[in-house]
Design a protein around this motif. Structure first.
Motif, PDB file in Angstrom:
ATOM      1  N   PRO A 193       0.801  -1.232   0.000  1.00 12.35           N
ATOM      2  CA  PRO A 193       0.000   0.000   0.000  1.00 12.35           C
ATOM      3  C   PRO A 193       0.826   1.271   0.000  1.00 12.35           C
ATOM      4  CG  PRO A 193      -0.974  -1.602   1.484  1.00 12.35           C
ATOM      5  CD  PRO A 193       0.329  -2.178   1.031  1.00 12.35           C
ATOM      6  N   ARG A 194       1.949   1.290   0.736  1.00 11.25           N
ATOM      7  CA  ARG A 194       2.765   2.501   0.761  1.00 11.25           C
ATOM      8  C   ARG A 194       3.385   2.775  -0.606  1.00 11.25           C
ATOM      9  NH1 ARG A 194       3.396   4.575   5.754  1.00 11.25           N
ATOM     10  NH2 ARG A 194       2.846   3.233   7.521  1.00 11.25           N
ATOM     11  N   ASP A 195       3.722   1.706  -1.343  1.00 15.06           N
ATOM     12  CA  ASP A 195       4.235   1.898  -2.704  1.00 15.06           C
ATOM     13  C   ASP A 195       3.121   2.346  -3.641  1.00 15.06           C
ATOM     14  OD1 ASP A 195       6.814   1.112  -1.972  1.00 15.06           O
ATOM     15  OD2 ASP A 195       6.299  -0.998  -2.217  1.00 15.06           O
ATOM     16  N   MET A 196       1.885   1.887  -3.382  1.00 14.14           N
ATOM     17  CA  MET A 196       0.757   2.340  -4.196  1.00 14.14           C
ATOM     18  C   MET A 196       0.547   3.843  -4.061  1.00 14.14           C
ATOM     19  SD  MET A 196      -2.170  -0.611  -3.799  1.00 14.14           S
ATOM     20  CE  MET A 196      -1.840  -2.327  -4.200  1.00 14.14           C
ATOM     21  N   ILE A 197       0.830   4.388  -2.873  1.00 14.26           N
ATOM     22  CA  ILE A 197       0.690   5.830  -2.677  1.00 14.26           C
ATOM     23  C   ILE A 197       1.632   6.573  -3.600  1.00 14.26           C
ATOM     24  CG2 ILE A 197       1.033   7.691  -1.018  1.00 14.26           C
ATOM     25  CD1 ILE A 197       0.075   5.809   1.162  1.00 14.26           C
ATOM     26  N   ASP A 198       2.878   6.118  -3.687  1.00 11.25           N
ATOM     27  CA  ASP A 198       3.841   6.763  -4.591  1.00 11.25           C
ATOM     28  C   ASP A 198       3.407   6.622  -6.041  1.00 11.25           C
ATOM     29  OD1 ASP A 198       5.403   7.431  -2.411  1.00 11.25           O
ATOM     30  OD2 ASP A 198       6.570   5.578  -2.514  1.00 11.25           O
ATOM     31  N   ILE A 199       2.839   5.465  -6.393  1.00 18.94           N
ATOM     32  CA  ILE A 199       2.388   5.266  -7.775  1.00 18.94           C
ATOM     33  C   ILE A 199       1.235   6.214  -8.096  1.00 18.94           C
ATOM     34  CG2 ILE A 199       1.270   3.617  -9.323  1.00 18.94           C
ATOM     35  CD1 ILE A 199       2.886   1.412  -7.984  1.00 18.94           C
ATOM     36  N   LEU A 200       0.286   6.368  -7.184  1.00 13.94           N
ATOM     37  CA  LEU A 200      -0.840   7.272  -7.416  1.00 13.94           C
ATOM     38  C   LEU A 200      -0.362   8.714  -7.532  1.00 13.94           C
ATOM     39  CD1 LEU A 200      -3.478   5.731  -4.981  1.00 13.94           C
ATOM     40  CD2 LEU A 200      -3.528   5.677  -7.471  1.00 13.94           C
ATOM     41  N   ASN A 201       0.618   9.092  -6.717  1.00 17.47           N
ATOM     42  CA  ASN A 201       1.175  10.444  -6.838  1.00 17.47           C
ATOM     43  C   ASN A 201       1.818  10.643  -8.200  1.00 17.47           C
ATOM     44  OD1 ASN A 201       0.494  11.618  -4.352  1.00 17.47           O
ATOM     45  ND2 ASN A 201       2.162  10.567  -3.308  1.00 17.47           N
ATOM     46  N   SER A 202       2.510   9.626  -8.688  1.00 16.66           N
ATOM     47  CA  SER A 202       3.170   9.736  -9.990  1.00 16.66           C
ATOM     48  C   SER A 202       2.146   9.796 -11.116  1.00 16.66           C
ATOM     49  CB  SER A 202       4.117   8.548 -10.191  1.00 16.66           C
ATOM     50  OG  SER A 202       5.103   8.508  -9.182  1.00 16.66           O
ATOM     51  N   ILE A 203       1.080   8.980 -11.023  1.00 21.58           N
ATOM     52  CA  ILE A 203       0.028   9.035 -12.050  1.00 21.58           C
ATOM     53  C   ILE A 203      -0.630  10.400 -12.070  1.00 21.58           C
ATOM     54  CG2 ILE A 203      -2.208   8.081 -12.709  1.00 21.58           C
ATOM     55  CD1 ILE A 203      -1.303   5.395 -11.662  1.00 21.58           C
ATOM     56  N   ASN A 204      -0.853  10.968 -10.876  1.00 19.22           N
ATOM     57  CA  ASN A 204      -1.451  12.301 -10.805  1.00 19.22           C
ATOM     58  C   ASN A 204      -0.513  13.353 -11.382  1.00 19.22           C
ATOM     59  OD1 ASN A 204      -3.546  14.196  -9.754  1.00 19.22           O
ATOM     60  ND2 ASN A 204      -1.856  14.880  -8.453  1.00 19.22           N
ATOM     61  N   ALA A 205       0.794  13.223 -11.093  1.00 16.96           N
ATOM     62  CA  ALA A 205       1.762  14.180 -11.646  1.00 16.96           C
ATOM     63  C   ALA A 205       1.838  14.091 -13.163  1.00 16.96           C
ATOM     64  CB  ALA A 205       3.136  13.933 -11.030  1.00 16.96           C
ATOM     65  N   ALA A 206       1.589  12.909 -13.707  1.00 17.90           N
ATOM     66  CA  ALA A 206       1.597  12.742 -15.164  1.00 17.90           C
ATOM     67  C   ALA A 206       0.326  13.255 -15.814  1.00 17.90           C
ATOM     68  CB  ALA A 206       1.799  11.264 -15.509  1.00 17.90           C
ATOM     69  N   GLY A 207      -0.664  13.684 -15.012  1.00 16.39           N
ATOM     70  CA  GLY A 207      -1.914  14.201 -15.555  1.00 16.39           C
ATOM     71  C   GLY A 207      -2.875  13.132 -16.002  1.00 16.39           C
ATOM     72  N   ALA A 208      -2.654  11.893 -15.602  1.00 21.21           N
ATOM     73  CA  ALA A 208      -3.509  10.801 -16.046  1.00 21.21           C
ATOM     74  C   ALA A 208      -4.586  10.452 -15.032  1.00 21.21           C
ATOM     75  CB  ALA A 208      -2.659   9.556 -16.335  1.00 21.21           C
ATOM     76  N   LEU A 209      -4.514  11.011 -13.826  1.00 26.85           N
ATOM     77  CA  LEU A 209      -5.507  10.713 -12.794  1.00 26.85           C
ATOM     78  C   LEU A 209      -6.598  11.777 -12.818  1.00 26.85           C
ATOM     79  CD1 LEU A 209      -6.329   8.936 -10.369  1.00 26.85           C
ATOM     80  CD2 LEU A 209      -5.013  10.494  -8.913  1.00 26.85           C
ATOM     81  N   HIS A 210      -7.801  11.377 -13.185  1.00 25.91           N
ATOM     82  CA  HIS A 210      -8.922  12.309 -13.291  1.00 25.91           C
ATOM     83  C   HIS A 210      -9.757  12.238 -12.007  1.00 25.91           C
ATOM     84  CE1 HIS A 210      -7.717  12.819 -17.399  1.00 25.91           C
ATOM     85  NE2 HIS A 210      -7.944  11.532 -17.662  1.00 25.91           N
ATOM     86  N   ALA A 211      -9.176  12.747 -10.946  1.00 25.08           N
ATOM     87  CA  ALA A 211      -9.825  12.767  -9.645  1.00 25.08           C
ATOM     88  C   ALA A 211      -9.047  13.718  -8.744  1.00 25.08           C
ATOM     89  CB  ALA A 211      -9.884  11.366  -9.024  1.00 25.08           C
ATOM     90  N   GLU A 212      -9.665  14.087  -7.654  1.00 23.30           N
ATOM     91  CA  GLU A 212      -8.998  14.940  -6.664  1.00 23.30           C
ATOM     92  C   GLU A 212      -8.174  14.069  -5.740  1.00 23.30           C
ATOM     93  OE1 GLU A 212     -10.105  18.177  -3.126  1.00 23.30           O
ATOM     94  OE2 GLU A 212     -11.675  17.104  -4.216  1.00 23.30           O
ATOM     95  N   LEU A 213      -6.857  14.306  -5.733  1.00 25.89           N
ATOM     96  CA  LEU A 213      -5.949  13.519  -4.900  1.00 25.89           C
ATOM     97  C   LEU A 213      -5.719  14.261  -3.592  1.00 25.89           C
ATOM     98  CD1 LEU A 213      -4.099  11.077  -4.539  1.00 25.89           C
ATOM     99  CD2 LEU A 213      -2.270  12.407  -5.601  1.00 25.89           C
ATOM    100  N   ILE A 214      -6.107  13.644  -2.470  1.00 25.40           N
ATOM    101  CA  ILE A 214      -5.979  14.237  -1.152  1.00 25.40           C
ATOM    102  C   ILE A 214      -4.963  13.416  -0.366  1.00 25.40           C
ATOM    103  CG2 ILE A 214      -7.159  14.881   0.978  1.00 25.40           C
ATOM    104  CD1 ILE A 214      -9.729  15.065  -0.615  1.00 25.40           C
ATOM    105  N   VAL A 215      -3.865  14.042   0.008  1.00 23.95           N
ATOM    106  CA  VAL A 215      -2.796  13.389   0.757  1.00 23.95           C
ATOM    107  C   VAL A 215      -2.833  13.928   2.192  1.00 23.95           C
ATOM    108  CG1 VAL A 215      -0.338  12.928   0.928  1.00 23.95           C
ATOM    109  CG2 VAL A 215      -1.402  13.161  -1.318  1.00 23.95           C
ATOM    110  N   GLN A 216      -2.980  13.014   3.147  1.00 24.00           N
ATOM    111  CA  GLN A 216      -3.045  13.403   4.557  1.00 24.00           C
ATOM    112  C   GLN A 216      -1.770  13.052   5.293  1.00 24.00           C
ATOM    113  OE1 GLN A 216      -6.568  11.405   5.988  1.00 24.00           O
ATOM    114  NE2 GLN A 216      -7.953  12.891   5.073  1.00 24.00           N
TER     115      GLN A 216
END
Length: 354
Positions: free
Chosen positions: A331-354
């Motif tokens: 799961p912790r590696d998935m967080i980094d992957i989601l951040n990278s997908i969002n940085a690439a502009g491919a994630l069409h959702a609001e990413l909230i990091v707590q």
């Protein structure tokens, strides 16, 4: 962890707040007694000595000029929330938090403490035995603490002394404030209320507000009208969100999350450093010194190879999770992957990091 924004309907009262029907925060400053030597140090917390002196003076005990430094008392801040329509004589929960250098409030008793509102008036009085939120054990050479023993609660520990004036029967209109503003949800609430009364009695004014005209409602009172609509079933529209908690590794992905076509690979290195110092001593009666010879073992290992995974355009929640699980990542590696997908502009959702 997966959270689906299910199509199941929700009760109206779980989606909105009725304007004017709200709680009020209360605040007080008091003293906790009966601690087992874990209270404030009077030298570091002189305000504790002041409030203790004032309480004893009110009880008829003259302590003027006396030097007393007990370790079984602690100064605390007491907070509570006065619920709407609370009546005199009712009880509310309170939270007690130390403000000095007390190590624990476990087993303490809060002395009668008035609780003030924002206007300075006293609305409740708190007193009772504290249920601490943690535990502490210590000796001469070590101390172990679990949780937060310097904070606790008193269930139903405050008695309401003053009521908040609110004339509910005089209302002509009531605003329904959405907890999560959304145009579609507000429109569905308006439609559901109008269908219930079979007339135009509700009007959406903005994404977060629906106004109910009580003059158009055939009900004996405003309370009867709200009781009639609060259990209406409404299907909310939720924005696409991905919430990640980096501390616990929790990931919550909404059902409406979509991504564009993207390829993902994950890998890393494992670094290992071990220190095993060796103590070398001279022979008996020989002239020499004891020295410590450092011994360090350092290794760098490559992570197991992980293939490149492709997530197609318009991928849904289940496809995202299946793709990430196919990579075999934590799961912790998935967080980094989601951040990278969002940085690439491919994630069409609001990413909230707590």
């Amino acid at each position: 962890m997966l959270a689906h924004a299910a199509d199941a309907s929700v009760r109206l009262k779980d989606l909105v707040e009725f304007d004017g029907v709200r709680g009020n925060d209360l605040l007080g400053y008091g003293l906790v007694v009966g601690l087992d030597g874990t209270g404030d140090g009077m030298r570091n917390a002189p305000f504790t000595e002041d409030i203790l002196s004032n309480i004893l003076e009110r009880l008829g005990v003259n302590v003027t000029g006396e030097q007393f430094r007990p370790r079984n008392v602690a100064a605390v801040i007491v907070t509570a929330s006065l619920p709407p329509f609370a009546r005199a004589g009712g009880r509310v929960d309170v939270t007690v938090s130390a403000i000095g250098d007390a190590r624990s409030l476990l087993g303490g008793t809060l002395v009668m403490t008035p609780l003030n509102g924002a206007d300075g008036a006293i609305y409740a009085v708190a007193q009772g035995t504290i249920i601490a939120g943690g535990a502490a054990a210590e000796g001469q050479g070590a101390r172990e603490v679990r949780g937060v023993p310097t904070s606790g609660s008193i269930p139903l520990g405050a008695r309401v002394e003053r009521e908040v004036d609110f004339d509910f029967t005089s209302l002509e209109r009531v605003r329904l404030a959405l907890r999560v503003p959304d145009l579609t949800t507000a429109l569905r609430i308006e439609t559901g209320i109008n269908r219930e009364f079979n007339r135009q009695v509700a009007m959406m004014t903005d994404p977060g507000t629906v106004v109910l005209d009580l003059r158009q409602v055939n009900a004996p009172s405003a309370a009867h009208a709200l009781a009639r609509i609060e259990n209406l079933r409404i299907t909310p529209q939720i924005r696409a969100r991905v919430v990640v908690d980096q501390r616990s590794g929790t990931i919550v992905i909404g059902e409406d999350v979509r991504i564009s076509r993207v390829a993902v690979a994950q890998g890393g290195l494992t670094l290992r450093v071990e220190e095993t110092p060796l103590v070398v001593q001279p022979n008996p009666f020989a002239e020499g010194e004891t020295i410590v010879v450092p011994r360090t073992q350092a290794q760098i290992q490559d992570a197991p190879p992980i293939a490149l995974a492709e997530l197609r355009e318009g991928t849904t929640l289940s496809n995202i999770v299946a793709g990430l699980n196919a990579l075999g990542v934590a799961p912790r590696d998935m967080i980094d992957i989601l951040n990278s997908i969002n940085a690439a502009g491919a994630l069409h959702a609001e990413l909230i990091v707590q």
